[in-house]
Design an enzyme around this catalytic site. Structure first.
Site, PDB file in Angstrom:
ATOM      1  N   ASP A 165      -3.097   4.492  -2.253  1.00 52.35           N
ATOM      2  CA  ASP A 165      -4.191   4.962  -1.408  1.00 52.35           C
ATOM      3  C   ASP A 165      -4.613   6.369  -1.822  1.00 52.35           C
ATOM      4  O   ASP A 165      -3.773   7.223  -2.115  1.00 52.35           O
ATOM      5  CB  ASP A 165      -3.699   4.987   0.046  1.00 52.35           C
ATOM      6  CG  ASP A 165      -4.817   5.256   1.034  1.00 52.35           C
ATOM      7  OD1 ASP A 165      -5.752   4.445   1.083  1.00 52.35           O
ATOM      8  OD2 ASP A 165      -4.748   6.269   1.749  1.00 52.35           O
ATOM      9  N   GLU A 202      -6.297   3.911  -6.135  1.00 48.07           N
ATOM     10  CA  GLU A 202      -7.653   3.962  -5.586  1.00 48.07           C
ATOM     11  C   GLU A 202      -8.235   5.313  -5.976  1.00 48.07           C
ATOM     12  O   GLU A 202      -7.700   6.351  -5.612  1.00 48.07           O
ATOM     13  CB  GLU A 202      -7.600   3.820  -4.064  1.00 48.07           C
ATOM     14  CG  GLU A 202      -8.971   3.822  -3.420  1.00 48.07           C
ATOM     15  CD  GLU A 202      -8.974   4.280  -1.966  1.00 48.07           C
ATOM     16  OE1 GLU A 202      -9.896   3.898  -1.244  1.00 48.07           O
ATOM     17  OE2 GLU A 202      -8.065   5.025  -1.564  1.00 48.07           O
ATOM     18  N   ASP A 243       0.849  -1.179   0.000  1.00 50.52           N
ATOM     19  CA  ASP A 243       0.000   0.000   0.000  1.00 50.52           C
ATOM     20  C   ASP A 243       0.892   1.238   0.000  1.00 50.52           C
ATOM     21  O   ASP A 243       1.886   1.273   0.725  1.00 50.52           O
ATOM     22  CB  ASP A 243      -0.876   0.001   1.263  1.00 50.52           C
ATOM     23  CG  ASP A 243      -2.343   0.178   0.938  1.00 50.52           C
ATOM     24  OD1 ASP A 243      -2.715   1.297   0.543  1.00 50.52           O
ATOM     25  OD2 ASP A 243      -3.105  -0.793   1.086  1.00 50.52           O
ATOM     26  N   HIS A 291     -10.898  -3.814   2.066  1.00 50.35           N
ATOM     27  CA  HIS A 291     -10.955  -3.597   3.514  1.00 50.35           C
ATOM     28  C   HIS A 291     -11.883  -2.455   3.919  1.00 50.35           C
ATOM     29  O   HIS A 291     -12.053  -2.202   5.105  1.00 50.35           O
ATOM     30  CB  HIS A 291      -9.543  -3.294   4.015  1.00 50.35           C
ATOM     31  CG  HIS A 291      -9.011  -2.042   3.393  1.00 50.35           C
ATOM     32  ND1 HIS A 291      -8.640  -1.984   2.058  1.00 50.35           N
ATOM     33  CD2 HIS A 291      -8.829  -0.796   3.885  1.00 50.35           C
ATOM     34  CE1 HIS A 291      -8.243  -0.761   1.774  1.00 50.35           C
ATOM     35  NE2 HIS A 291      -8.357  -0.009   2.863  1.00 50.35           N
ATOM     36  N   ASP A 292     -12.442  -1.716   2.956  1.00 51.85           N
ATOM     37  CA  ASP A 292     -13.334  -0.590   3.267  1.00 51.85           C
ATOM     38  C   ASP A 292     -14.804  -0.922   3.029  1.00 51.85           C
ATOM     39  O   ASP A 292     -15.662  -0.055   3.203  1.00 51.85           O
ATOM     40  CB  ASP A 292     -12.988   0.624   2.386  1.00 51.85           C
ATOM     41  CG  ASP A 292     -11.651   1.249   2.724  1.00 51.85           C
ATOM     42  OD1 ASP A 292     -11.187   1.105   3.873  1.00 51.85           O
ATOM     43  OD2 ASP A 292     -11.059   1.889   1.823  1.00 51.85           O
TER      44      ASP A 292
HETATM   45  O1  TEU Z   1      -9.761   5.156   1.564  1.00 52.39           O
HETATM   46  C1  TEU Z   1     -10.110   6.348   0.908  1.00 52.39           C
HETATM   47  C2  TEU Z   1     -11.543   6.628   0.877  1.00 52.39           C
HETATM   48  O2  TEU Z   1     -12.009   7.394   0.058  1.00 52.39           O
HETATM   49  C3  TEU Z   1     -12.342   6.213   2.063  1.00 52.39           C
HETATM   50  O3  TEU Z   1     -12.873   7.390   2.558  1.00 52.39           O
HETATM   51  C4  TEU Z   1     -13.483   5.325   1.845  1.00 52.39           C
HETATM   52  O4  TEU Z   1     -14.440   5.981   1.063  1.00 52.39           O
HETATM   53  C5  TEU Z   1     -13.996   5.020   3.210  1.00 52.39           C
HETATM   54  O5  TEU Z   1     -13.075   4.137   3.792  1.00 52.39           O
HETATM   55  C6  TEU Z   1     -15.358   4.416   3.248  1.00 52.39           C
HETATM   56  O6  TEU Z   1     -15.752   4.333   4.599  1.00 52.39           O
HETATM   57  C7  TEU Z   1      -8.421   4.907   1.790  1.00 52.39           C
HETATM   58  C8  TEU Z   1      -8.246   3.575   2.491  1.00 52.39           C
HETATM   59  O7  TEU Z   1      -8.698   2.547   1.659  1.00 52.39           O
HETATM   60  C9  TEU Z   1      -8.942   3.616   3.813  1.00 52.39           C
HETATM   61  O8  TEU Z   1      -8.878   2.385   4.485  1.00 52.39           O
HETATM   62  C10 TEU Z   1      -8.278   4.686   4.642  1.00 52.39           C
HETATM   63  O9  TEU Z   1      -8.969   4.823   5.846  1.00 52.39           O
HETATM   64  C11 TEU Z   1      -8.243   6.022   3.908  1.00 52.39           C
HETATM   65  O10 TEU Z   1      -7.806   5.910   2.565  1.00 52.39           O
HETATM   66  C12 TEU Z   1      -7.271   6.954   4.586  1.00 52.39           C
HETATM   67  O11 TEU Z   1      -5.962   6.556   4.332  1.00 52.39           O
END
Ligand code: TEU
Ligand code: CA
Length: 576
Positions: A205, A264, A99, A337-338
């Site tokens: 990210d 992303e 990442d 993971h989100d």
């Molecule tokens: O996520 C970016 C993102 O846009 C997030 O706001 C996503 O929409 C959110 O997790 C939904 O609840 C990345 C990573 O994937 C995430 O795990 C991190 O928390 C975030 O960046 C900050 O680094």
């Protein structure tokens, strides 16, 4: 050259280190745990592992708050463990990507600790500092921007009598990419350090948030009556993004060969995506497009609703169509993971249909064009946590903030709290972060200690060990599908002209795509229904010969049983 990029046909598997496999019984997954399962991943057919942040971090956001890019979070292991992981992954013929979190660091990163001291030190300008706004003699944040995790996007630092920007939690200050010296330091520490160690690329990210509109205007009021407003138009795909990504490519990446960079890209439509991924721009190899996983979500977690199947088809078509007449490349995924688990969000997690539905989603995903990503546990059909779980079972800062936001605004009203929990049960990030279910022993074989987060109630029924033994398990079906994707790579990975045949049908998803050269067509049926459904055989394919390529049931009939999927090879080019 004409050699295709290695990452296009490689099946990728995402590992969330805290919840994957614990080797020393402290309740936290770790790198030695990952190493012990490499043969399992190889056997599944995985080509590339994406490892979520394992860097040193205070863990305010599960490692997306990095305090040192060149060190490992001690509970996950040591740098020696990491070197061994890189070596053993490569020894097995697999690739490893990490990442890359460079929109922000942790507030405990040395750069930030220095930066916040005063306005004149070497690092003073490495983060986004602004003077307070004074309203009626009161100190206020510089503008009304809302953090993506709720509350103001600005935090006051008395040392400087200034605010710093944090698009995520206050402990994740945004780096100042406007500063060329900062950019060079980022490239060196976060990117080159790891490419020198031989990793094969990065999942990037928040890959489109680095550039902000630096006049920092107030955002319009879209959340009625709230102090802080969503401001994405001022920081998503900002004015200097492409300039910086091209600089990064030329100054760093081009020195290391065919580095895989998957960005992303939240909040971005197709036309904008192309600027990042066209083979000419080469800013990113491909990106995660959010059209599918954002279905049914709103600006708050409890705004979630169940989308209709035609919306799902349309979102998938939109992504597949990025390839039409362009030189771009795309990704295929339903989980990370989100997100909530795909079975629960896009299919069904009802006991009686779950296995069929998991196999159906495997057919769907493996039939789509692009680099395929699966997320740990998806291969055995893990699904969202039960509805009876409470807020005390959750760990994610985003979920906890969402819950407390509702609680505060509605003074603890029970019905509102129920609504908040319902939203989190559907789309909360902890759903994907529960321990992987390795076997039916205590704590699902994830740890011999006390797991840092609750294990899913279902582990005795859904786990790797049992599924490895059962030839008709979801796991063995995934293995078969991943192999099929390799055997028919031209058609399954590289096919084009994606077409939906039953757009308005609420129960079945029927689509075709074409082989790049042979004239072959792939025809796929996926049922999203608890009932038996008729097949909608496209009229223009009726006269051609077909061969069943794969089915989720042993004896396919003239109709589709609940949640069944099958794919046919249509040998001749259809007459137009
Ligand atoms: O996520 C970016 C993102 O846009 C997030 O706001 C996503 O929409 C959110 O997790 C939904 O609840 C990345 C990573 O994937 C995430 O795990 C991190 O928390 C975030 O960046 C900050 O680094
Ligand atoms: Ca451990």
């Amino acid at each position: 050259g004409s050699k295709p990029n290695w990452w296009k046909a490689s099946t990728c598997y995402q590992i969330w280190p805290a919840s994957y496999k614990d080797s020393n019984n402290d309740g936290i997954g770790d790198i030695p745990g990952i190493i012990s399962t490499l043969p399992y991943l190889k056997d599944l057919g995985i080509g590339t592992i994406w490892l979520s942040p394992m860097y040193d971090s205070p863990q305010k956001d599960m490692g997306y708050d990095i305090s040192n890019y060149e060190a490992i979070y001690p509970p996950y292991g040591t740098m020696d463990d990491m070197d061994e992981l890189i070596k053993k992954t490569h020894d097995l013929g697999m690739k490893l990507i990490l990442d890359l979190v460079i929109n922000h660091t942790s507030d405990q990163h040395d750069w930030f600790l220095q930066s916040r001291k005063d306005k004149t030190n070497k690092y003073a300008d490495w983060y986004m500092w602004k003077d307070p706004k004074i309203v009626d003699g009161q100190r206020q944040p510089p503008n009304n921007w809302r953090s993506i995790f709720g509350g103001s996007a600005w935090e006051y630092a008395p040392e400087r009598d200034q605010y710093y920007l944090h698009l995520f939690v206050p402990e994740q200050p945004d780096l100042n990419w406007e500063n060329a010296e900062t950019r060079r330091a980022i490239y060196k520490s976060a990117i080159e350090f790891w490419l020198e160690k031989g990793i094969d690329g990065f999942r990037v990210d928040t890959a489109n948030l680095y550039s902000k509109v630096t006049s920092f205007p107030d955002a319009p009021e879209t959340l009625h009556g709230e102090a802080y407003q969503p401001a994405t138009e001022y920081y998503v795909n900002g004015p200097r993004m492409h300039e910086w990504l091209q600089e990064q490519r030329e100054a760093v990446l081009d020195k290391y060969g065919d580095v895989f960079m998957v960005g992303e890209l939240p909040g971005t439509d197709a036309a904008e995506v192309l600027k990042y991924v066209s083979a000419e721009a080469r800013e990113y190899s491909c990106v995660f497009d959010f059209d599918v996983v954002m279905l049914g979500t709103g600006s708050k977690k409890h705004h979630v609703y169940r989308h209709a199947l035609p919306e799902f088809k349309e979102a998938i078509r939109k992504c597949q169509d990025l390839l039409r007449g362009t030189d771009a490349w795309i990704t295929v995924f339903l989980e990370n993971h989100d997100q909530g688990r795909s079975l629960s969000r896009f299919a069904t997690d009802k006991d009686e249909f779950r296995e069929q539905a998991a196999k159906m989603l495997a057919v769907l995903l493996c039939s789509l064009t692009g680099t395929l990503f699966i997320y740990q546990g998806q291969e055995i059909g893990m699904f969202n946590h039960p509805e009876h779980w409470g807020i005390e079972d959750l760990r994610d800062i985003d979920s906890l903030n969402a819950y407390h936001d509702v609680k505060d605004r509605h003074e603890g009203d029970e019905l509102w709290l129920k609504k908040a929990m319902k939203g989190l049960q559907a789309v909360g990030r902890d759903n994907a972060r529960l321990p992987v279910q390795w076997d039916s022993t205590k704590h699902a074989g994830f740890t011999g200690g006390e797991p840092w987060i609750r294990v899913h109630d279902d582990y005795a029924k859904t786990n790797v060990a049992d599924q490895l033994k059962n030839p008709s398990s979801v796991l063995n079906f995934w293995k078969k599908m991943i192999q099929l994707r390799k055997d028919h790579e031209d058609l399954l990975v590289f096919g084009h002209d994606f077409e939906v045949w039953d757009y308005h049908d609420q129960d079945v998803f029927t689509f075709t795509k074409k082989h790049p050269s042979s004239g072959q067509t792939l025809l796929v049926f996926c049922s999203f229904s608890d009932d038996t459904q008729p097949l909608h055989w496209p009229t223009k394919l009726k006269t051609t010969t077909s061969q069943l390529l794969i089915s989720t049931v042993d004896h396919p009939q003239k109709y589709l049983t609940p949640w069944e999927a099958r794919a046919y090879l249509i040998a001749e080019p259809p007459a137009v």
